[in-house]
Design an enzyme around this catalytic site. Structure first.
Site, PDB file in Angstrom:
ATOM      1  N   GLU A 183       0.830  -1.211   0.000  1.00  0.00           N
ATOM      2  CA  GLU A 183       0.000   0.000   0.000  1.00  0.00           C
ATOM      3  C   GLU A 183       0.865   1.262   0.000  1.00  0.00           C
ATOM      4  O   GLU A 183       0.677   2.188   0.784  1.00  0.00           O
ATOM      5  CB  GLU A 183      -0.944  -0.016   1.202  1.00  0.00           C
ATOM      6  N   GLU A 385      -5.656  -8.428  -1.167  1.00  0.00           N
ATOM      7  CA  GLU A 385      -6.342  -8.101   0.086  1.00  0.00           C
ATOM      8  C   GLU A 385      -7.773  -7.721  -0.214  1.00  0.00           C
ATOM      9  O   GLU A 385      -8.028  -6.793  -0.979  1.00  0.00           O
ATOM     10  CB  GLU A 385      -5.683  -6.909   0.802  1.00  0.00           C
TER      11      GLU A 385
HETATM   12  C1  BG6 Z   1      -4.468  -2.917   4.716  1.00  0.00           C
HETATM   13  C2  BG6 Z   1      -3.153  -3.435   5.214  1.00  0.00           C
HETATM   14  O1  BG6 Z   1      -4.404  -1.548   4.905  1.00  0.00           O
HETATM   15  O2  BG6 Z   1      -5.633  -3.247   5.355  1.00  0.00           O
HETATM   16  C3  BG6 Z   1      -3.252  -4.574   6.206  1.00  0.00           C
HETATM   17  O3  BG6 Z   1      -2.291  -3.780   4.167  1.00  0.00           O
HETATM   18  C4  BG6 Z   1      -4.447  -4.344   7.108  1.00  0.00           C
HETATM   19  O4  BG6 Z   1      -2.045  -4.616   6.899  1.00  0.00           O
HETATM   20  C5  BG6 Z   1      -5.719  -4.333   6.259  1.00  0.00           C
HETATM   21  O5  BG6 Z   1      -4.559  -5.237   8.158  1.00  0.00           O
HETATM   22  C6  BG6 Z   1      -6.981  -4.165   7.073  1.00  0.00           C
HETATM   23  O6  BG6 Z   1      -6.882  -3.043   7.900  1.00  0.00           O
HETATM   24  P1  BG6 Z   1      -7.189  -3.137   9.456  1.00  0.00           P
HETATM   25  O7  BG6 Z   1      -6.907  -1.782   9.985  1.00  0.00           O
HETATM   26  O8  BG6 Z   1      -8.629  -3.515   9.552  1.00  0.00           O
HETATM   27  O9  BG6 Z   1      -6.285  -4.184  10.001  1.00  0.00           O
END
Ligand code: BG6
Length: 494
Positions: A183, A385
């Protein structure tokens, strides 16, 4: 007309949210080790006026859950077996830079760190999973930030080259997919962790999570050069095998104008460009876009660049576009935009539902985003993701039923399939957090993404025992059918 034959199905985690063992086998602190949640703007670091340097200052009364994580460092074998039980043919995690070069500036790598990841990668391969390795997931060694200011310093390019050379050499022929910086576009909004920038500018003493524009744009340029070096060295050291992609938080591409006011239409596009597309344009097209130079002109913050660096960026673009997508946003000129780990946040969209953590659930936004990016770069796209964080606990029978998660993933996969039908070249789908990990944004365990539950709580208590949730068997069935069971009448489509 289906999910492609060799589609990569799996899940993704990050070293700093799962491994724990934060100071084991030689590792030293990194950027996230000093945060309880990277969105909370409360990093545990203090400026020492005498030495003129930043120093780690942990609060003994607070639980830094990431320091133990879910103990993946010691349990990765059984955890990977649990993942293989769902039929994963790929698994994404990061290498913590600080396990290989603890302070970042050593001459020689730490053998214990290299050996640890070798065993983990071998385990994935033995289970039939393609390792997808993020080289930097918010894990810049803290020493590089306190000593050198982080990525705003061009010296980091040399340290980075040393690190990736050690990695490519050791895991040659084993890791096919590398993602450079997780990211990376978030560096404008979360410069401490996503940009690894720590400024000594007195105006930023009380807000080390942020940095002057000039330093952030200098970090952008240095990281872009480092990204190009990653492509070059990856191909030189592991020719014909290692493929290098970028990793961009892409939720904010689905930033809709709140209404048809032309200023909102332009504003939404500007927002998408300034917080997301600028990185894709640099890494995929090998250019520094004109709208970025306009920001530099308007704010008098041109970074120092060399002809060689600009040429590197041009000559070594990435081979695929990997991304996270969680939610969409709207742009209204009357409302200030903010950002969290899920993406941009503007005015509430009346057409959408929101998760427990206020993230807009918008599967169609994912299809929109994928088409938009594919039309722009024509590169294979890899979803690394997507997922939903829920506040869950065991019911009276000691089980967890999570229909909301099943619905979220089903709806998003349907839109991924639509994107494939639209002609987008999609490499795979890696669900974020297939096993509960520490939340990046808030640093808590309460926000759970997993198909597997981990018995650990916000106060640091818990047995760390693992338990399958109801969604585990559902995702397994999806993978078993290569997604066919998601698509009604799928087999009859022409
Ligand atoms: C992304 C990241 O921003 O979102 C992850 O690459 C992160 O590391 C994921 O865990 C979800 O965000 P959060 O804040 O719900 O853990």
């Amino acid at each position: 007309m289906s999910f492609p034959k060799n589609f990569l199905w799996g899940g993704a985690i990050a070293a700093n949210q799962a491994e724990g063992a934060w100071l084991e086998d030689g590792k030293q602190p990194n950027a996230t080790d000093i945060c309880i949640g990277i969105s909370t703007k409360t990093p545990s670091i203090k400026f020492n006026e005498e030495t003129g340097k930043w120093e780690m200052a942990l609060d003994p009364n607070k639980a830094y859950l990431s320091h133990e994580g879910i103990d993946f460092y010691h349990r990765y074998e059984s955890d990977l077996e649990l993942m293989a039980g769902m039929g994963f043919n790929s698994f994404r995690t990061s290498i913590a830079w600080g396990r290989i070069f603890p302070n970042g500036d050593e001459e020689e790598p730490n053998e214990k760190g290299l050996a640890f990841y070798e065993k983990m990668i071998d385990k994935m391969l033995s289970l039939g999973m393609e390792p997808v390795i993020t080289l930097s997931h918010y894990e810049t060694p803290l020493h590089l930030m306190t000593e050198y200011g982080g990525w705003s310093n061009p010296k980091l390019i040399e340290f980075w080259k040393r690190y990736i050379t050690a990695v490519f050499t050791r895991y040659k022929g084993k890791v096919k997919y590398y993602l450079t910086f997780n990211e990376v576009n978030n560096l404008q909004r979360m410069s401490l962790v996503a940009g690894g920038v720590l400024s000594t500018d007195p105006a930023f003493r009380d807000k080390p999570y942020d940095a002057p524009l000039k330093e952030k744009w200098q970090a952008y340029y240095n990281i872009a050069v480092a990204n190009a070096w990653t492509v070059k060295l990856g191909h030189e050291i592991d020719p014909g095998y290692a493929k290098i992609g970028c990793m961009i938080s892409s939720s904010s591409v689905a930033c809709y104008p709140y209404n048809c006011d032309p200023e909102n239409v332009m504003g939404a596009y500007q927002n998408a460009r300034n917080i997301t597309l600028y990185m894709g344009d640099t890494f995929c097209l090998g250019i520094i876009p004109g709208y970025v130079k306009r920001i530099w002109n308007d704010n008098d913050c041109w970074p120092e660049m060399s002809e060689e660096g600009i040429q590197m960026i041009h000559d070594y673009p990435v081979e695929f576009y990997s991304f996270s997508y969680y939610m969409s946003s709207t742009y209204d000129k009357e409302v200030a935009m903010t950002v969290n780990t899920g993406g941009a946040v503007g005015r509430k969209n009346p057409y959408l539902k929101y998760s427990d953590w206020g993230w807009a659930v918008d599967p169609v936004g994912m299809r929109y985003m994928m088409n938009f990016i594919y039309d722009r770069y024509h590169l294979p796209m890899f979803i690394v993701e997507n997922g939903i964080g829920l506040n869950e606990s065991l019911d009276e029978n000691g089980e967890i039923h999570d229909p909301e998660r099943v619905q979220y993933v089903r709806d998003h996969l349907e839109q991924v399939h639509e994107a494939i039908l639209d002609g987008v070249d999609v490499m795979g789908f890696l669900y974020w957090g297939p096993i509960d990990v520490v939340s990046a944004g808030s640093g808590e365990m309460k926000k759970r993404y997993g198909f597997v539950y981990v018995d650990r709580f916000n106060d640091g208590t818990g047995t760390l025992e693992r338990k399958k949730k109801a969604s585990y068997d559902w995702y397994k069935a999806v993978i078993e059918s290569n997604g066919e069971n998601l698509i009604p009448g799928f087999k009859h489509q022409k």
